[in-house]
Design an enzyme around this catalytic site. Structure first.
Site, PDB file in Angstrom:
ATOM      1  N   GLY A 109     103.648  61.162  64.355  1.00 14.72           N
ATOM      2  CA  GLY A 109     105.026  61.603  64.182  1.00 14.72           C
ATOM      3  C   GLY A 109     105.162  62.350  62.870  1.00 14.72           C
ATOM      4  N   HIS A 167     100.602  52.727  57.321  1.00 16.39           N
ATOM      5  CA  HIS A 167     101.986  52.991  56.945  1.00 16.39           C
ATOM      6  C   HIS A 167     102.428  52.143  55.758  1.00 16.39           C
ATOM      7  CE1 HIS A 167     106.374  52.938  57.091  1.00 16.39           C
ATOM      8  NE2 HIS A 167     106.282  54.110  57.717  1.00 16.39           N
ATOM      9  N   GLU A 216     100.374  49.092  48.123  1.00 14.20           N
ATOM     10  CA  GLU A 216      99.384  49.815  47.321  1.00 14.20           C
ATOM     11  C   GLU A 216      97.995  49.433  47.781  1.00 14.20           C
ATOM     12  OE1 GLU A 216     100.233  49.390  43.089  1.00 14.20           O
ATOM     13  OE2 GLU A 216     101.361  51.251  43.399  1.00 14.20           O
ATOM     14  N   HIS A 258     105.531  61.386  59.844  1.00 14.89           N
ATOM     15  CA  HIS A 258     104.718  60.921  58.713  1.00 14.89           C
ATOM     16  C   HIS A 258     103.371  61.635  58.687  1.00 14.89           C
ATOM     17  CE1 HIS A 258     107.343  57.942  57.220  1.00 14.89           C
ATOM     18  NE2 HIS A 258     107.161  57.044  58.163  1.00 14.89           N
TER      19      HIS A 258
END
Lengths: 122, 122
Positions: B73, B9, B45, B75
């Protein structure tokens, strides 16, 4: 009675919690002598305090909270200790503690590596 | 060359990524024949596209993306397929695929249960 709280982030999408329900079911199958409750930081219920209240009502005298997070970012370093100490104040007679995030555990990381390796071979 | 992307994430707190760095290090120790890159959805990143670009530049022809998330979920159900297909369009000659979230894997869940059980005993 000893008990465990599996504490996750929470999400808007209800399906996000499916692995958490599976974790709790595994726990109940394998460690039925210790109660288990899920709890979520945000967007899902119960909260940590609600979960601990349930366990105390069920007779728990020792509760260990396991943060089911990979990394220990601001949520776990800042928000979580405040929540935990509010719960300890509310239930001063129970022994309340917390582990590091599960992502700190080498066996959890190894299981993820093994999962990736199986995917690459198949 | 086959390669893997461990896709997380991301978070504002840089220390959040420590378990991800540990995962990549474990991978390099145990599966040195396959390259590994981390990638993050937001706040860190490289992005998924940057990670895949690095792997392609290094000679990868097959890339498997492993979402290091507990739950699937919004995402993973909505954002991730769009990202993945944009990468496939950009690099049409590589075989690009993704696994379910690691939280769908029973061995990962079992490792979490075992971690909790050890904490409760100690």
């Amino acid at each position: 009675m000893q008990a465990i709280v599996l504490f996750g982030h929470g999400a808007r999408d209800i399906r996000w919690r499916e692995p958490f329900d599976r974790l709790a079911a595994l726990w109940r199958t394998q460690h039925s002598e210790s109660a288990v409750e899920l709890a979520f930081l945000e967007m899902m219920e119960p909260s940590l305090e609600q979960a601990i209240a349930s366990l105390v009502a069920a007779g728990a005298t020792k509760v260990v909270v396991v943060p089911v997070f990979f990394g220990q970012g601001a949520h776990l370093r800042n928000d979580f200790p405040v929540l935990l100490s509010a719960c300890q104040e509310k239930y001063p007679t129970i022994a309340l503690s917390a582990t590091p995030a599960v992502g700190e555990d080498l066996a959890v990381l190894q299981a993820i590596v093994d999962f990736g390796a199986r995917a690459l071979i198949s």
